[in-house]
Design an enzyme around this catalytic site. Structure first.
Site, PDB file in Angstrom:
ATOM      1  CB  ILE A 230      -1.413   0.206   1.169  1.00  0.00           C
ATOM      2  CG1 ILE A 230       0.019  -0.054   2.911  1.00  0.00           C
ATOM      3  CG2 ILE A 230      -1.889  -0.597   0.867  1.00  0.00           C
ATOM      4  CD1 ILE A 230      -0.863   0.961   3.927  1.00  0.00           C
ATOM      5  CE1 TYR A 231       3.692   1.309   4.600  1.00  0.00           C
ATOM      6  CE2 TYR A 231       5.652   0.736   3.717  1.00  0.00           C
ATOM      7  CZ  TYR A 231       5.588   0.844   4.472  1.00  0.00           C
ATOM      8  OH  TYR A 231       5.017   0.512   5.864  1.00  0.00           O
ATOM      9  CB  SER A 232       3.507   5.440  -3.360  1.00  0.00           C
ATOM     10  OG  SER A 232       4.322   5.986  -2.302  1.00  0.00           O
ATOM     11  CB  ALA A 233      -1.066   3.331  -5.337  1.00  0.00           C
TER      12      ALA A 233
END
Length: 342
Positions: free
Chosen positions: A61-64
């Site tokens: 989920i970090y920066s999608a």
């Protein structure tokens, strides 16, 4: 760089690991953390490797997914067995109903996508980013077992679990012969010591090594936040404070005052002292540090190679002490049969 065993496993990890939350910078939330591109990431990774730090932590989920893509681009061409890649999944990664949680469907799908973004065929440490109360732990563990047997992940851990979540999972792992969790990626800092109440004793008893995130208290222990001064321009707290644990300003200032005093005695910076304190706590296998630039990274690397004195640790402990929740305050009154883990 000091290396430590990851919990009760035979795997060793560096005392400091590098977090990639600042990579890519997609969206308002992660954009406030940083926007490191592949070229900048390569330089930061070079500095890490020169210092003996070879563990790099990320998440889907970090920066999608952007952080994993940048990390993958930055490590391309490097000997894979010289790197330790740690990542996570469980949070919502798309709009479809099954793109969330720890179901077999979502975990298998997530790992396949993560391997592609990272440009690798295996993940050294895979962690569940949060507990999924809607999926049976047997389904979760059997899925992880399959991924381990397939060679796609090597060690498994958790993050943001409560004590009973961990123990329920470990009991099921022991019953069915599934891989045990050996890592607990946990929030822990001088201004966030809840980990000590239950999760630290559990880690000592069950062999889970803490991989600590946000050891500077969601940016509050960088040395830039002090009494009577506004938040520094560019601080991520302007945009992300609500996502972190709420803290009383006077409490933070009291801890920073103690850090200032120890920093002057040691000749180290406030964040270096705060990181060193965490490194000295029981169960801690690795502390994740992040950096938007080379200067921040080199500062954080200065947290290793020295130790605080017992008196300095005691003063920091006293300044950061908080009333425990029940039943922990009650148990603390009977140290002869409930000794403190620290």
């Amino acid at each position: 760089m000091e290396y430590r065993r990851l919990g009760a496993s035979g795997f060793t990890v560096p005392a400091l690991s590098f977090g990639t939350g600042t990579f890519a910078g997609r969206g308002e939330f992660f954009g406030a953390w940083g926007s490191t591109d592949v070229a900048e990431a390569k330089r930061l990774i070079d500095i890490c490797l020169d210092a003996g730090l070879n563990m790099f932590d990320t998440a889907d989920i970090y920066s999608a997914g952007g952080a994993e893509e940048v990390l993958g681009g930055a490590i391309a061409g490097r000997p894979r067995d010289s790197l330790i890649i740690s990542t996570k999944a469980t949070f919502r990664a798309g709009d479809a109903p099954n793109q969330v949680g720890s179901s077999r469907y979502h975990l298998v799908s997530s790992v396949e996508k993560q391997l592609k973004r990272l440009g690798t065929d295996y993940i050294d440490l895979f962690q569940l980013h949060g507990f999924d109360a809607l999926t049976p732990v047997e389904e979760v563990l059997s899925t992880l077992d399959g991924l381990v047997r397939a060679g796609k992940i090597r060690y498994v851990g958790v993050s943001n679990f409560s004590g009973w979540h961990v123990m329920k999972s470990l009991a099921a792992a022991d019953k069915h012969g599934y891989p045990r969790y050996v890592a607990n990626q946990t929030y822990y800092s001088l201004v966030g010591r809840d980990y000590e109440w239950e999760l630290m004793p559990l880690g000592l008893d069950q062999g889970l090594g803490a991989v600590v995130w946000s050891p500077l208290g969601w940016g509050r222990l960088t040395g830039k936040i002090r009494r009577g001064t506004p938040l520094p321009e560019g601080s991520r707290l302007h945009k992300t404070a609500d996502a972190g644990p709420p803290l009383d300003d006077d409490y933070v200032y009291r801890v920073v005052d103690a850090l200032d005093a120890v920093a002057q005695e040691t000749g180290k910076s406030v964040p270096q002292v705060a990181l060193n304190w965490v490194l000295g706590r029981p169960t801690v296998s690795s502390v994740i540090v992040g950096a938007r630039n080379e200067e921040q990274l080199r500062q954080n690397l200065g947290a290793v190679g020295w130790t605080l004195t017992p008196d300095q640790v005691k003063r920091l402990d006293e300044a950061s002490a908080r009333p425990a929740a029940y039943p922990y305050w009650h148990q603390a009154g009977f140290a002869e049969r409930n000794p403190s883990p620290v």
